[in-house]
Design a protein around this motif. Structure first.
Motif, PDB file in Angstrom:
ATOM      1  N   GLY A   1     -28.562  -7.460  90.201  1.00  0.00           N
ATOM      2  CA  GLY A   1     -28.393  -7.688  91.632  1.00  0.00           C
ATOM      3  C   GLY A   1     -28.114  -6.417  92.394  1.00  0.00           C
ATOM      4  O   GLY A   1     -28.104  -5.311  91.826  1.00  0.00           O
ATOM      5  N   LEU A   2     -27.920  -6.562  93.677  1.00  0.00           N
ATOM      6  CA  LEU A   2     -27.550  -5.439  94.550  1.00  0.00           C
ATOM      7  C   LEU A   2     -26.374  -5.893  95.415  1.00  0.00           C
ATOM      8  O   LEU A   2     -26.366  -7.025  95.929  1.00  0.00           O
ATOM      9  CB  LEU A   2     -28.722  -5.043  95.456  1.00  0.00           C
ATOM     10  CG  LEU A   2     -29.874  -4.278  94.796  1.00  0.00           C
ATOM     11  CD1 LEU A   2     -31.071  -4.200  95.739  1.00  0.00           C
ATOM     12  CD2 LEU A   2     -29.444  -2.867  94.368  1.00  0.00           C
ATOM     13  N   SER A   3     -25.409  -4.993  95.569  1.00  0.00           N
ATOM     14  CA  SER A   3     -24.261  -5.328  96.407  1.00  0.00           C
ATOM     15  C   SER A   3     -24.690  -5.357  97.870  1.00  0.00           C
ATOM     16  O   SER A   3     -25.722  -4.776  98.241  1.00  0.00           O
ATOM     17  CB  SER A   3     -23.153  -4.291  96.218  1.00  0.00           C
ATOM     18  OG  SER A   3     -23.555  -3.063  96.813  1.00  0.00           O
TER      19      SER A   3
ATOM     20  N   ARG B   1     -19.534 -12.827  93.153  1.00  0.00           N
ATOM     21  CA  ARG B   1     -18.443 -12.020  93.692  1.00  0.00           C
ATOM     22  C   ARG B   1     -17.910 -11.048  92.638  1.00  0.00           C
ATOM     23  O   ARG B   1     -18.256 -11.128  91.466  1.00  0.00           O
ATOM     24  CB  ARG B   1     -17.317 -12.930  94.188  1.00  0.00           C
ATOM     25  CG  ARG B   1     -17.775 -13.793  95.350  1.00  0.00           C
ATOM     26  CD  ARG B   1     -16.629 -14.529  96.006  1.00  0.00           C
ATOM     27  NE  ARG B   1     -17.132 -15.382  97.075  1.00  0.00           N
ATOM     28  CZ  ARG B   1     -17.452 -14.934  98.285  1.00  0.00           C
ATOM     29  NH1 ARG B   1     -17.333 -13.667  98.580  1.00  0.00           N
ATOM     30  NH2 ARG B   1     -17.908 -15.763  99.205  1.00  0.00           N
ATOM     31  N   GLY B   2     -17.082 -10.140  93.095  1.00  0.00           N
ATOM     32  CA  GLY B   2     -16.406  -9.239  92.159  1.00  0.00           C
ATOM     33  C   GLY B   2     -17.042  -7.878  92.119  1.00  0.00           C
ATOM     34  O   GLY B   2     -18.069  -7.614  92.755  1.00  0.00           O
ATOM     35  N   HIS B   3     -16.413  -6.991  91.357  1.00  0.00           N
ATOM     36  CA  HIS B   3     -16.793  -5.590  91.310  1.00  0.00           C
ATOM     37  C   HIS B   3     -18.264  -5.403  90.894  1.00  0.00           C
ATOM     38  O   HIS B   3     -18.986  -4.571  91.446  1.00  0.00           O
ATOM     39  CB  HIS B   3     -15.880  -4.854  90.325  1.00  0.00           C
ATOM     40  CG  HIS B   3     -16.217  -3.404  90.181  1.00  0.00           C
ATOM     41  ND1 HIS B   3     -16.199  -2.536  91.261  1.00  0.00           N
ATOM     42  CD2 HIS B   3     -16.599  -2.674  89.110  1.00  0.00           C
ATOM     43  CE1 HIS B   3     -16.557  -1.338  90.849  1.00  0.00           C
ATOM     44  NE2 HIS B   3     -16.798  -1.394  89.557  1.00  0.00           N
TER      45      HIS B   3
ATOM     46  N   THR C   1     -26.635  -3.691  90.001  1.00  0.00           N
ATOM     47  CA  THR C   1     -25.452  -4.148  89.263  1.00  0.00           C
ATOM     48  C   THR C   1     -25.855  -5.262  88.302  1.00  0.00           C
ATOM     49  O   THR C   1     -26.847  -5.962  88.513  1.00  0.00           O
ATOM     50  CB  THR C   1     -24.380  -4.712  90.230  1.00  0.00           C
ATOM     51  OG1 THR C   1     -24.976  -5.745  91.004  1.00  0.00           O
ATOM     52  CG2 THR C   1     -23.848  -3.623  91.143  1.00  0.00           C
ATOM     53  N   VAL C   2     -25.056  -5.397  87.240  1.00  0.00           N
ATOM     54  CA  VAL C   2     -25.256  -6.505  86.307  1.00  0.00           C
ATOM     55  C   VAL C   2     -24.411  -7.667  86.814  1.00  0.00           C
ATOM     56  O   VAL C   2     -23.199  -7.523  86.987  1.00  0.00           O
ATOM     57  CB  VAL C   2     -24.839  -6.108  84.881  1.00  0.00           C
ATOM     58  CG1 VAL C   2     -25.031  -7.285  83.929  1.00  0.00           C
ATOM     59  CG2 VAL C   2     -25.635  -4.896  84.424  1.00  0.00           C
ATOM     60  N   LEU C   3     -25.066  -8.758  87.101  1.00  0.00           N
ATOM     61  CA  LEU C   3     -24.321  -9.898  87.644  1.00  0.00           C
ATOM     62  C   LEU C   3     -23.584 -10.612  86.517  1.00  0.00           C
ATOM     63  O   LEU C   3     -24.133 -10.765  85.419  1.00  0.00           O
ATOM     64  CB  LEU C   3     -25.277 -10.871  88.340  1.00  0.00           C
ATOM     65  CG  LEU C   3     -26.082 -10.286  89.497  1.00  0.00           C
ATOM     66  CD1 LEU C   3     -26.989 -11.358  90.086  1.00  0.00           C
ATOM     67  CD2 LEU C   3     -25.170  -9.726  90.576  1.00  0.00           C
ATOM     68  N   PRO C   4     -22.361 -11.058  86.763  1.00  0.00           N
ATOM     69  CA  PRO C   4     -21.632 -11.812  85.737  1.00  0.00           C
ATOM     70  C   PRO C   4     -22.348 -13.129  85.454  1.00  0.00           C
ATOM     71  O   PRO C   4     -22.892 -13.753  86.369  1.00  0.00           O
ATOM     72  CB  PRO C   4     -20.264 -12.054  86.381  1.00  0.00           C
ATOM     73  CG  PRO C   4     -20.479 -11.902  87.846  1.00  0.00           C
ATOM     74  CD  PRO C   4     -21.618 -10.956  88.032  1.00  0.00           C
ATOM     75  N   GLU C   5     -22.407 -13.484  84.204  1.00  0.00           N
ATOM     76  CA  GLU C   5     -23.017 -14.787  83.871  1.00  0.00           C
ATOM     77  C   GLU C   5     -22.131 -15.901  84.384  1.00  0.00           C
ATOM     78  O   GLU C   5     -20.914 -15.772  84.424  1.00  0.00           O
ATOM     79  CB  GLU C   5     -23.186 -14.917  82.350  1.00  0.00           C
ATOM     80  CG  GLU C   5     -24.363 -14.108  81.843  1.00  0.00           C
ATOM     81  CD  GLU C   5     -24.596 -14.366  80.353  1.00  0.00           C
ATOM     82  OE1 GLU C   5     -24.624 -15.532  79.961  1.00  0.00           O
ATOM     83  OE2 GLU C   5     -24.712 -13.375  79.616  1.00  0.00           O
TER      84      GLU C   5
END
Lengths: 172, 172
Positions: B23-25, B57-59, B160-164
């Motif tokens: 993803g992208l922030s 969401r998140g870092h 970014t690597v998105l959280p699963e």
């Protein structure tokens, strides 16, 4: 879209059946459509500026279509009232930010703008193909006899004879 | 048309090449397009609400397309940002004034509204047929090698690597 487009098309549709040299006053147009006179005036001015209607001043004056209904498209009327600027306006986003594409590499339009432009062309072409003469029969509902009679009486009471254009006096 | 449509399509085009789980922030999306963050945020919220992008969401979070680019049309994006109300809104002018058509005689739509509706359908159908996957190659100018390299580096620095998504804990 400017709401005036709807009033303008209805006004043109009302003028369409009149024969040559016949017109309707601004007051009659406003009254027929149940709309305040200044609002109707604004649409008629835009139609006049675009060469869709012509106006004659004076007691027996009024508005008339400037060309036959089969030569006036819904696009002509829409454009007269709403302007001709495209709905999608490309601001060349591709030339912005850290990966900005150099202006020199942007000879072809952005694919996004090109896609919206194709869609707007399809919209325009469809409205261009629909002439005022195509829609007249359906504008006034499903045409019961009583309503048609009411309309004829209203025309009889309101249609004005437009003054003929005087030829310019030759220079003496 | 809402100017946000252009930004939204560009943002989706930027997300389109990312693989699953990437993803992208919001900050990266705003930076890439050279647009203030709150403005970008507004478009992304509308896209998220319409189910075109999903957000984590998140870092390490960010935005990603919610479906493959070939399943997202320009109409989907336009509708998400601009709403789905027709541009021409019939106010039933034929039911007004001294020759008002009785409501009961207005079962069929006014011919004027029907004509504009046909044109809007043509516009919509054309945008529906253009998928995000169709325009990717052309969005970034005429693709000189230096620009492509710059984009790849930008992706490397920003993706970014998105959280699963965690499966819900079973009720105890």
């Amino acid at each position: 879209m400017n709401k005036g487009v709807e009033w303008a098309v209805h006004a043109c549709a009302l003028l369409a059946p009149l024969g040559a040299g016949r017109g309707l006053s601004l007051a009659a147009l406003a009254d027929y459509h149940g709309v305040p006179l200044p609002y109707m005036a604004k649409q008629m001015q835009l139609l006049s500026k675009a060469g869709i209607v012509r106006t004659s001043r004076g007691h027996t004056g009024g508005y008339a279509l400037a060309r036959p209904p089969q030569e006036i498209s819904l696009w002509d009327i829409k454009q007269a009232v709403d302007g001709s600027a495209p709905a999608f306006r490309c601001t060349e986003i591709r030339q912005k930010g850290p990966c900005a594409v150099p202006r020199a590499d942007c000879r072809a339009p952005c694919a996004i703008a090109a896609a919206f432009s194709r869609a707007e062309n399809a919209y325009r072409d469809l409205l261009r193909a629909i002439r005022l003469s195509d829609i007249l029969s359906d504008v006034t509902g499903e045409g019961n006899a009583q309503h048609m009679l009411g309309m004829l009486r209203w025309y009889e009471a309101n249609v004005t004879v437009l003054p003929e254009k005087k030829p310019k006096a030759p220079a003496s």
